[in-house]
Design a protein around this motif. Structure first.
Motif, PDB file in Angstrom:
ATOM      1  N   ARG A   5       0.874  -1.170   0.000  1.00 14.01           N
ATOM      2  CA  ARG A   5       0.000   0.000   0.000  1.00 14.01           C
ATOM      3  C   ARG A   5       0.912   1.220   0.000  1.00 14.01           C
ATOM      4  O   ARG A   5       1.990   1.190   0.601  1.00 14.01           O
ATOM      5  CB  ARG A   5      -0.873   0.015   1.245  1.00 14.01           C
ATOM      6  N   PRO A   6       0.510   2.313  -0.640  1.00 14.07           N
ATOM      7  CA  PRO A   6       1.377   3.491  -0.694  1.00 14.07           C
ATOM      8  C   PRO A   6       1.857   3.985   0.675  1.00 14.07           C
ATOM      9  O   PRO A   6       3.033   4.316   0.836  1.00 14.07           O
ATOM     10  CB  PRO A   6       0.504   4.533  -1.393  1.00 14.07           C
ATOM     11  N   HIS A   7       0.993   4.001   1.677  1.00 13.13           N
ATOM     12  CA  HIS A   7       1.435   4.540   2.972  1.00 13.13           C
ATOM     13  C   HIS A   7       2.502   3.683   3.633  1.00 13.13           C
ATOM     14  O   HIS A   7       3.237   4.156   4.488  1.00 13.13           O
ATOM     15  CB  HIS A   7       0.246   4.776   3.921  1.00 13.13           C
ATOM     16  N   HIS A   8       2.640   2.431   3.218  1.00 13.75           N
ATOM     17  CA  HIS A   8       3.670   1.578   3.794  1.00 13.75           C
ATOM     18  C   HIS A   8       5.080   2.034   3.405  1.00 13.75           C
ATOM     19  O   HIS A   8       6.052   1.630   4.037  1.00 13.75           O
ATOM     20  CB  HIS A   8       3.439   0.116   3.419  1.00 13.75           C
ATOM     21  N   LEU A  45       2.520  -0.551  -6.148  1.00 14.66           N
ATOM     22  CA  LEU A  45       1.623   0.134  -5.226  1.00 14.66           C
ATOM     23  C   LEU A  45       0.187  -0.314  -5.483  1.00 14.66           C
ATOM     24  O   LEU A  45      -0.303  -0.216  -6.612  1.00 14.66           O
ATOM     25  CB  LEU A  45       1.734   1.650  -5.393  1.00 14.66           C
ATOM     26  N   ASN A  47      -4.027  -0.691  -3.886  1.00 15.02           N
ATOM     27  CA  ASN A  47      -5.010  -0.069  -2.989  1.00 15.02           C
ATOM     28  C   ASN A  47      -5.886  -1.130  -2.318  1.00 15.02           C
ATOM     29  O   ASN A  47      -7.094  -1.002  -2.227  1.00 15.02           O
ATOM     30  CB  ASN A  47      -5.854   0.977  -3.721  1.00 15.02           C
ATOM     31  N   ASP A  50      -1.919  -5.755   1.253  1.00 15.06           N
ATOM     32  CA  ASP A  50      -0.674  -6.037   0.539  1.00 15.06           C
ATOM     33  C   ASP A  50       0.146  -7.095   1.262  1.00 15.06           C
ATOM     34  O   ASP A  50      -0.344  -7.756   2.179  1.00 15.06           O
ATOM     35  CB  ASP A  50       0.118  -4.740   0.367  1.00 15.06           C
ATOM     36  N   ASN A  72      -6.920   4.108   3.730  1.00 18.14           N
ATOM     37  CA  ASN A  72      -7.201   4.691   2.415  1.00 18.14           C
ATOM     38  C   ASN A  72      -6.786   6.157   2.372  1.00 18.14           C
ATOM     39  O   ASN A  72      -6.233   6.624   1.372  1.00 18.14           O
ATOM     40  CB  ASN A  72      -8.681   4.548   2.056  1.00 18.14           C
ATOM     41  N   ASP A  75      -3.003   6.330   2.281  1.00 20.55           N
ATOM     42  CA  ASP A  75      -2.561   6.006   0.924  1.00 20.55           C
ATOM     43  C   ASP A  75      -2.729   7.203  -0.010  1.00 20.55           C
ATOM     44  O   ASP A  75      -1.820   7.555  -0.766  1.00 20.55           O
ATOM     45  CB  ASP A  75      -3.334   4.815   0.365  1.00 20.55           C
ATOM     46  N   LYS A  76      -3.882   7.822   0.048  1.00 18.08           N
ATOM     47  CA  LYS A  76      -4.182   8.966  -0.820  1.00 18.08           C
ATOM     48  C   LYS A  76      -3.190  10.109  -0.575  1.00 18.08           C
ATOM     49  O   LYS A  76      -2.655  10.695  -1.519  1.00 18.08           O
ATOM     50  CB  LYS A  76      -5.619   9.436  -0.553  1.00 18.08           C
ATOM     51  N   THR A  78      -0.182   9.881   0.740  1.00 16.34           N
ATOM     52  CA  THR A  78       1.157   9.453   0.327  1.00 16.34           C
ATOM     53  C   THR A  78       1.326   9.597  -1.183  1.00 16.34           C
ATOM     54  O   THR A  78       2.337  10.135  -1.656  1.00 16.34           O
ATOM     55  CB  THR A  78       1.409   7.985   0.749  1.00 16.34           C
ATOM     56  N   ILE A  86      -1.138   4.799  -8.153  1.00 14.27           N
ATOM     57  CA  ILE A  86      -1.580   3.469  -7.734  1.00 14.27           C
ATOM     58  C   ILE A  86      -1.439   2.516  -8.916  1.00 14.27           C
ATOM     59  O   ILE A  86      -1.551   2.925 -10.080  1.00 14.27           O
ATOM     60  CB  ILE A  86      -3.035   3.518  -7.188  1.00 14.27           C
TER      61      ILE A  86
END
Length: 124
Positions: A5-8, A45, A47, A50, A72, A75-76, A78, A86
């Protein structure tokens, strides 16, 4: 290829061997170790849950996250702050060179200010 996930991206940067459980820490250690030791590991990446989420106690049956609204949003934010897309694939070296080397406390705070790990001081 590792799916995250993007925030990771932020979690990996600040990872200190802490986590939700022994199993989570063990698997997170493997992922972070692979990313940092192997050259040119690709990261896709996504959504949804993961490779890191696999051992998280917030992952419910299937691909559902107990805290989906929060993650979510993380993620947005990030994606927006780092100019990422994504479902795109990036080499981990790209993330290191273009995100980690340009770390900014202000940018990170914008993304993670509502995360419990940030609030308790783990990510500093």
């Amino acid at each position: 290829m590792i799916k995250i996930r993007p925030h990771h991206i932020n979690c990996i940067y600040f990872y200190k061997g802490l986590g939700y459980s022994e199993k989570f820490i063990k698997e997170m250690d493997k992922i972070v170790g692979l990313l940092k030791s192997e050259e040119n590991v690709d990261v896709k990446l996504v959504n949804c849950c993961d490779d890191i989420c696999e051992n998280c106690p917030n992952k419910l049956q299937g691909e559902i996250c107990l805290t989906k609204d929060k993650v979510n949003m993380l993620d947005k934010l990030t994606l927006r702050e780092y100019g990422l897309q994504i479902n795109s694939i990036y080499s981990f070296s790209y993330i290191e060179e273009n995100i980690y080397r340009n770390y900014s406390k202000e940018k990170f705070k914008k993304i993670c200010k509502d995360c419990e790990w940030y609030k308790n001081g783990t990510c500093m």
